[in-house]
Design a protein around this motif. Sequence first.
Motif, PDB file in Angstrom:
ATOM      1  N   ARG A   1     -30.996   9.831 -13.777  1.00 52.32           N
ATOM      2  CA  ARG A   1     -29.584  10.005 -14.156  1.00 52.32           C
ATOM      3  C   ARG A   1     -29.376  10.054 -15.660  1.00 52.32           C
ATOM      4  O   ARG A   1     -28.247  10.010 -16.133  1.00 52.32           O
ATOM      5  CB  ARG A   1     -28.763   8.871 -13.534  1.00 52.32           C
ATOM      6  CG  ARG A   1     -28.697   8.968 -12.019  1.00 52.32           C
ATOM      7  CD  ARG A   1     -28.309   7.664 -11.381  1.00 52.32           C
ATOM      8  NE  ARG A   1     -28.224   7.775  -9.926  1.00 52.32           N
ATOM      9  CZ  ARG A   1     -29.279   7.773  -9.124  1.00 52.32           C
ATOM     10  NH1 ARG A   1     -30.484   7.682  -9.640  1.00 52.32           N
ATOM     11  NH2 ARG A   1     -29.143   7.896  -7.817  1.00 52.32           N
ATOM     12  N   ARG A   2     -30.482  10.096 -16.410  1.00 51.22           N
ATOM     13  CA  ARG A   2     -30.453  10.177 -17.880  1.00 51.22           C
ATOM     14  C   ARG A   2     -29.625   9.044 -18.487  1.00 51.22           C
ATOM     15  O   ARG A   2     -28.755   9.255 -19.336  1.00 51.22           O
ATOM     16  CB  ARG A   2     -29.906  11.533 -18.328  1.00 51.22           C
ATOM     17  CG  ARG A   2     -30.770  12.699 -17.895  1.00 51.22           C
ATOM     18  CD  ARG A   2     -30.311  14.015 -18.468  1.00 51.22           C
ATOM     19  NE  ARG A   2     -31.149  15.104 -18.018  1.00 51.22           N
ATOM     20  CZ  ARG A   2     -31.007  16.387 -18.396  1.00 51.22           C
ATOM     21  NH1 ARG A   2     -30.034  16.697 -19.253  1.00 51.22           N
ATOM     22  NH2 ARG A   2     -31.813  17.310 -17.931  1.00 51.22           N
ATOM     23  N   ILE A   3     -29.922   7.843 -18.045  1.00 55.28           N
ATOM     24  CA  ILE A   3     -29.306   6.642 -18.621  1.00 55.28           C
ATOM     25  C   ILE A   3     -30.279   6.086 -19.665  1.00 55.28           C
ATOM     26  O   ILE A   3     -31.394   5.705 -19.337  1.00 55.28           O
ATOM     27  CB  ILE A   3     -29.034   5.577 -17.533  1.00 55.28           C
ATOM     28  CG1 ILE A   3     -28.051   6.128 -16.493  1.00 55.28           C
ATOM     29  CG2 ILE A   3     -28.490   4.298 -18.153  1.00 55.28           C
ATOM     30  CD1 ILE A   3     -27.864   5.202 -15.302  1.00 55.28           C
ATOM     31  N   GLY A   4     -29.858   6.073 -20.906  1.00 52.61           N
ATOM     32  CA  GLY A   4     -30.724   5.608 -21.983  1.00 52.61           C
ATOM     33  C   GLY A   4     -31.070   4.137 -21.832  1.00 52.61           C
ATOM     34  O   GLY A   4     -30.213   3.313 -21.506  1.00 52.61           O
ATOM     35  N   ALA A   5     -32.338   3.800 -22.071  1.00 60.62           N
ATOM     36  CA  ALA A   5     -32.781   2.407 -21.932  1.00 60.62           C
ATOM     37  C   ALA A   5     -33.885   2.111 -22.934  1.00 60.62           C
ATOM     38  O   ALA A   5     -34.653   3.002 -23.318  1.00 60.62           O
ATOM     39  CB  ALA A   5     -33.267   2.135 -20.518  1.00 60.62           C
ATOM     40  N   LEU A   6     -33.951   0.856 -23.345  1.00 57.53           N
ATOM     41  CA  LEU A   6     -34.981   0.388 -24.270  1.00 57.53           C
ATOM     42  C   LEU A   6     -35.379  -1.024 -23.853  1.00 57.53           C
ATOM     43  O   LEU A   6     -34.613  -1.969 -24.011  1.00 57.53           O
ATOM     44  CB  LEU A   6     -34.444   0.398 -25.710  1.00 57.53           C
ATOM     45  CG  LEU A   6     -35.359  -0.138 -26.817  1.00 57.53           C
ATOM     46  CD1 LEU A   6     -36.684   0.613 -26.843  1.00 57.53           C
ATOM     47  CD2 LEU A   6     -34.663  -0.038 -28.164  1.00 57.53           C
ATOM     48  N   ILE A   7     -36.583  -1.157 -23.269  1.00 56.77           N
ATOM     49  CA  ILE A   7     -37.053  -2.443 -22.743  1.00 56.77           C
ATOM     50  C   ILE A   7     -38.316  -2.852 -23.481  1.00 56.77           C
ATOM     51  O   ILE A   7     -39.293  -2.103 -23.518  1.00 56.77           O
ATOM     52  CB  ILE A   7     -37.327  -2.359 -21.229  1.00 56.77           C
ATOM     53  CG1 ILE A   7     -36.088  -1.857 -20.489  1.00 56.77           C
ATOM     54  CG2 ILE A   7     -37.745  -3.722 -20.688  1.00 56.77           C
ATOM     55  CD1 ILE A   7     -36.306  -1.647 -18.998  1.00 56.77           C
ATOM     56  N   VAL A   8     -38.294  -4.043 -24.063  1.00 57.36           N
ATOM     57  CA  VAL A   8     -39.428  -4.556 -24.827  1.00 57.36           C
ATOM     58  C   VAL A   8     -40.082  -5.699 -24.063  1.00 57.36           C
ATOM     59  O   VAL A   8     -39.404  -6.641 -23.642  1.00 57.36           O
ATOM     60  CB  VAL A   8     -38.972  -5.061 -26.213  1.00 57.36           C
ATOM     61  CG1 VAL A   8     -40.177  -5.538 -27.024  1.00 57.36           C
ATOM     62  CG2 VAL A   8     -38.219  -3.968 -26.969  1.00 57.36           C
ATOM     63  N   PHE A   9     -41.403  -5.632 -23.903  1.00 58.84           N
ATOM     64  CA  PHE A   9     -42.157  -6.675 -23.214  1.00 58.84           C
ATOM     65  C   PHE A   9     -42.938  -7.482 -24.252  1.00 58.84           C
ATOM     66  O   PHE A   9     -43.834  -6.954 -24.911  1.00 58.84           O
ATOM     67  CB  PHE A   9     -43.112  -6.071 -22.184  1.00 58.84           C
ATOM     68  CG  PHE A   9     -42.405  -5.353 -21.068  1.00 58.84           C
ATOM     69  CD1 PHE A   9     -42.077  -6.024 -19.898  1.00 58.84           C
ATOM     70  CD2 PHE A   9     -42.059  -4.014 -21.188  1.00 58.84           C
ATOM     71  CE1 PHE A   9     -41.415  -5.374 -18.867  1.00 58.84           C
ATOM     72  CE2 PHE A   9     -41.395  -3.356 -20.162  1.00 58.84           C
ATOM     73  CZ  PHE A   9     -41.067  -4.036 -19.003  1.00 58.84           C
TER      74      PHE A   9
ATOM     75  N   THR B   1     -45.266  -5.879 -34.353  1.00 55.78           N
ATOM     76  CA  THR B   1     -45.706  -6.838 -33.344  1.00 55.78           C
ATOM     77  C   THR B   1     -46.627  -6.126 -32.363  1.00 55.78           C
ATOM     78  O   THR B   1     -46.850  -4.922 -32.460  1.00 55.78           O
ATOM     79  CB  THR B   1     -44.519  -7.441 -32.559  1.00 55.78           C
ATOM     80  OG1 THR B   1     -43.973  -6.447 -31.679  1.00 55.78           O
ATOM     81  CG2 THR B   1     -43.425  -7.933 -33.499  1.00 55.78           C
ATOM     82  N   ASP B   2     -47.150  -6.888 -31.389  1.00 60.19           N
ATOM     83  CA  ASP B   2     -48.008  -6.280 -30.360  1.00 60.19           C
ATOM     84  C   ASP B   2     -47.227  -5.982 -29.081  1.00 60.19           C
ATOM     85  O   ASP B   2     -47.819  -5.803 -28.019  1.00 60.19           O
ATOM     86  CB  ASP B   2     -49.192  -7.196 -30.051  1.00 60.19           C
ATOM     87  CG  ASP B   2     -48.754  -8.555 -29.507  1.00 60.19           C
ATOM     88  OD1 ASP B   2     -47.542  -8.852 -29.533  1.00 60.19           O
ATOM     89  OD2 ASP B   2     -49.622  -9.324 -29.053  1.00 60.19           O
ATOM     90  N   ALA B   3     -45.903  -5.926 -29.185  1.00 62.59           N
ATOM     91  CA  ALA B   3     -45.049  -5.715 -28.012  1.00 62.59           C
ATOM     92  C   ALA B   3     -45.301  -4.353 -27.364  1.00 62.59           C
ATOM     93  O   ALA B   3     -45.696  -3.390 -28.025  1.00 62.59           O
ATOM     94  CB  ALA B   3     -43.587  -5.844 -28.405  1.00 62.59           C
ATOM     95  N   PHE B   4     -45.053  -4.305 -26.070  1.00 60.75           N
ATOM     96  CA  PHE B   4     -45.114  -3.053 -25.297  1.00 60.75           C
ATOM     97  C   PHE B   4     -43.686  -2.658 -24.943  1.00 60.75           C
ATOM     98  O   PHE B   4     -42.918  -3.479 -24.443  1.00 60.75           O
ATOM     99  CB  PHE B   4     -45.938  -3.252 -24.025  1.00 60.75           C
ATOM    100  CG  PHE B   4     -45.945  -2.057 -23.113  1.00 60.75           C
ATOM    101  CD1 PHE B   4     -46.628  -0.908 -23.452  1.00 60.75           C
ATOM    102  CD2 PHE B   4     -45.257  -2.087 -21.904  1.00 60.75           C
ATOM    103  CE1 PHE B   4     -46.637   0.195 -22.610  1.00 60.75           C
ATOM    104  CE2 PHE B   4     -45.262  -0.995 -21.051  1.00 60.75           C
ATOM    105  CZ  PHE B   4     -45.956   0.146 -21.398  1.00 60.75           C
ATOM    106  N   THR B   5     -43.318  -1.410 -25.231  1.00 61.60           N
ATOM    107  CA  THR B   5     -41.918  -0.988 -25.081  1.00 61.60           C
ATOM    108  C   THR B   5     -41.802   0.269 -24.237  1.00 61.60           C
ATOM    109  O   THR B   5     -42.604   1.201 -24.376  1.00 61.60           O
ATOM    110  CB  THR B   5     -41.284  -0.725 -26.471  1.00 61.60           C
ATOM    111  OG1 THR B   5     -41.451  -1.870 -27.293  1.00 61.60           O
ATOM    112  CG2 THR B   5     -39.801  -0.425 -26.339  1.00 61.60           C
TER     113      THR B   5
END
Length: 273
Positions: free
Chosen positions: A130-138, A218-222
């Motif tokens: 649905r082309r909903i923008g998202a940004l998730i950082v682990f 950082t070493d985060a995965f995004t």
Amino acid sequence: MNNTNILENITTTTIITSVIDLIIVWYVFYLLITVMRGTKAIQLIKGIFFILIGRGISNAFDLTTTTEIFDTVLEWGFLAIIVIFQPELRRALEQLGRGSLFRSTSNTAGADYEKLREAIVKSIRYMAKRRIGALIVFEKETGLKEYTETGITVDANITSELLINIFIPNTPLHDGAMIVTGDKINSAASYLPLSDSSKIAKNLGTRHRAAVGISEVTDAFTVVVSEETGNISVTYGGKLDKEITLEELDELLKKHWSILPAIKEGGGLFARK
């Protein structure tokens, strides 16, 4: 005879006072570590320990020049520490004033990793379609506390429904990054540093620059979902992988995301909070 005099001068009161003194010093040290863990400052503390070890080794082998260099670094390093750790020191004083420095925190019980990963992939599939923008950082080894504090604390279990709701356009939390720590959604609407890399394509927006930016420091995965195309991208180690499939995303999550740190909290001096 001298040994006898020394033993006579050591009273029970002296021993108790010395023990209490050591306990207070170590407890204060522990509290400082507790405040700083979960931030990049803890990496600097480890660096200081390496400098101290290096100084001891150079002194043991009578390396005069090297020892003098270490002494100079340590002498001026205390001033640098005050400047570098200024945010952490301010946070410690604020927590001390609120009395929250001495509160214990409960650990999160182990969750079903497979179900959590399926929830992540399911929400990404829904938003990409649905082309909903998202940004998730682990979060991984390097703490992201200084970034979670710029957003809104969520501290909720991971579900696909909650992830989707957070990124629905025109809602209070959709603008910014969601940060996942262990098996919990730590915060939403958090601000991340933007990358200045010239290698990032001009057609990529702020989300992608923020994702690359956090992976550079950082070493985060995004994971990023583009609201323009619906394409899925990931970043780690300053690297940006674009237009990956859901199957590839699942494999990358297996490799880069683990809920183990949250389960093992408190296991050591440098464990994350």
